[in-house]
Every structure is written in structure tokens, then in C-alpha cells.
Design a protein around this motif. Sequence first.
Motif, PDB file in Angstrom:
ATOM      1  N   GLU A  31      -5.646  14.591  -2.420  1.00  0.00           N
ATOM      2  CA  GLU A  31      -6.221  14.016  -0.418  1.00  0.00           C
ATOM      3  C   GLU A  31      -6.950  13.002  -0.611  1.00  0.00           C
ATOM      4  OE1 GLU A  31      -1.581  16.061   0.830  1.00  0.00           O
ATOM      5  OE2 GLU A  31      -3.652  16.708   1.109  1.00  0.00           O
ATOM      6  N   CYS A  59      -4.911  11.406   3.575  1.00  0.00           N
ATOM      7  CA  CYS A  59      -4.192  10.447   2.059  1.00  0.00           C
ATOM      8  C   CYS A  59      -4.185  10.607   1.397  1.00  0.00           C
ATOM      9  CB  CYS A  59      -4.760   8.561   3.429  1.00  0.00           C
ATOM     10  SG  CYS A  59      -4.297   8.339   4.484  1.00  0.00           S
ATOM     11  N   ASN A  60      -2.598  10.526   0.288  1.00  0.00           N
ATOM     12  CA  ASN A  60      -3.056  10.661  -0.665  1.00  0.00           C
ATOM     13  C   ASN A  60      -4.086   9.460  -1.557  1.00  0.00           C
ATOM     14  OD1 ASN A  60      -2.374  11.737  -3.271  1.00  0.00           O
ATOM     15  ND2 ASN A  60      -0.616  10.059  -3.499  1.00  0.00           N
ATOM     16  N   CYS A  97       0.780  -1.274   0.131  1.00  0.00           N
ATOM     17  CA  CYS A  97      -0.009   0.150  -0.010  1.00  0.00           C
ATOM     18  C   CYS A  97       0.787   1.370   0.062  1.00  0.00           C
ATOM     19  CB  CYS A  97      -1.280   0.188   0.943  1.00  0.00           C
ATOM     20  SG  CYS A  97      -2.161  -0.668   0.912  1.00  0.00           S
ATOM     21  N   ASN A  98       2.017   1.309   1.210  1.00  0.00           N
ATOM     22  CA  ASN A  98       3.298   2.601   0.763  1.00  0.00           C
ATOM     23  C   ASN A  98       1.628   4.211   0.645  1.00  0.00           C
ATOM     24  OD1 ASN A  98       5.267   3.732   1.015  1.00  0.00           O
ATOM     25  ND2 ASN A  98       5.531   3.513  -0.837  1.00  0.00           N
ATOM     26  N   ALA A  99       0.507   4.248   1.924  1.00  0.00           N
ATOM     27  CA  ALA A  99      -0.228   5.505   1.387  1.00  0.00           C
ATOM     28  C   ALA A  99       0.793   6.471   1.643  1.00  0.00           C
ATOM     29  CB  ALA A  99      -0.835   4.846   2.399  1.00  0.00           C
ATOM     30  N   GLN A 100       1.143   7.071   1.705  1.00  0.00           N
ATOM     31  CA  GLN A 100       1.433   8.577   1.376  1.00  0.00           C
ATOM     32  C   GLN A 100       0.241   9.199   2.398  1.00  0.00           C
ATOM     33  OE1 GLN A 100       2.596  10.290  -2.029  1.00  0.00           O
ATOM     34  NE2 GLN A 100       4.236   8.467  -2.504  1.00  0.00           N
ATOM     35  N   CYS A 101       0.578   9.210   3.878  1.00  0.00           N
ATOM     36  CA  CYS A 101      -0.912   9.773   5.187  1.00  0.00           C
ATOM     37  C   CYS A 101       0.288  10.550   5.632  1.00  0.00           C
ATOM     38  CB  CYS A 101      -1.400   9.006   5.975  1.00  0.00           C
ATOM     39  SG  CYS A 101      -2.371   7.693   4.755  1.00  0.00           S
ATOM     40  N   TYR A 102      -0.538  11.703   6.346  1.00  0.00           N
ATOM     41  CA  TYR A 102      -0.515  12.392   7.471  1.00  0.00           C
ATOM     42  C   TYR A 102      -1.252  13.316   8.330  1.00  0.00           C
ATOM     43  CZ  TYR A 102      -1.442  16.570   4.617  1.00  0.00           C
ATOM     44  OH  TYR A 102      -3.311  17.203   3.484  1.00  0.00           O
TER      45      TYR A 102
END
Length: 115
Positions: free
Chosen positions: A59, A71-72, A19-24
Motif C-alpha cells: 500500500e 491505497c493498494n 481504477c477501482n482503487a482499494q483505499c482507506y
Amino acid sequence: MQKALLCRLMVWSTFVTLCNAQCYFMPNMYTPGDLSNECKDLDGVTHPLSSKWKTENCEECSCGQDGISCCNIAAIPMNYDTIKCQKIFNKETCSYTVVEQKDPGKTCFVSGWAI
């Protein structure tokens, strides 16, 4: 029991890697005694508690009691011929296409995507 737990852990770790999700996360800034039912994003826009929205930067965000999570949502092409091909991002659809550099009318094969 231990084998089942180990198996679940292996499946979960593989899923997380793929998944390698790009979240913050942005915590809510509360003052003492404030019982607000909303979150304020970086642009100063307030959102009701438990709401979800999509930003112009592709996002997906949600407002929770502790703050805003984003999350992207655009899948990024990872495995393609980077010498022959180029990726092009469409901000309106939050998606990439991969096309030949010399002939942008021809798409390139992509074998892997990451979110």
C-alpha cells in the motif's frame, strides 16, 4: 456547455470504474490543543506531515493534516482462465503473475487488471 460537462462526467465515471482503487483513510486522533505535525499509523509508527511511504502490504500511504490515506498499489489480474490458471502474488515486487496450474512455467493471458 452542458454537452461538455456531460462528456467530462462520462469520462470521469468510466475512469473511476476502471481504477477501482482499494483505499482507506485513518483520521488523526487529536487531543484538544494538540498541533502535531505527524501521523501515527496502525503499527504505532509516526510519519511527518506531507510524507509518503510504502507498507509491507503493498500500500502507498501519505500523512495529511486530517490523517493517513492508503491505497493498494498491486494490480490484480481480473480476466483470465481461472480453471486452467492461477494467480501468484509476489510481496517483494507487489505484483501478480498468472500461470498455468499444471505447468507453472507457462504464463496465462490476462485481459484485464484492477488496482
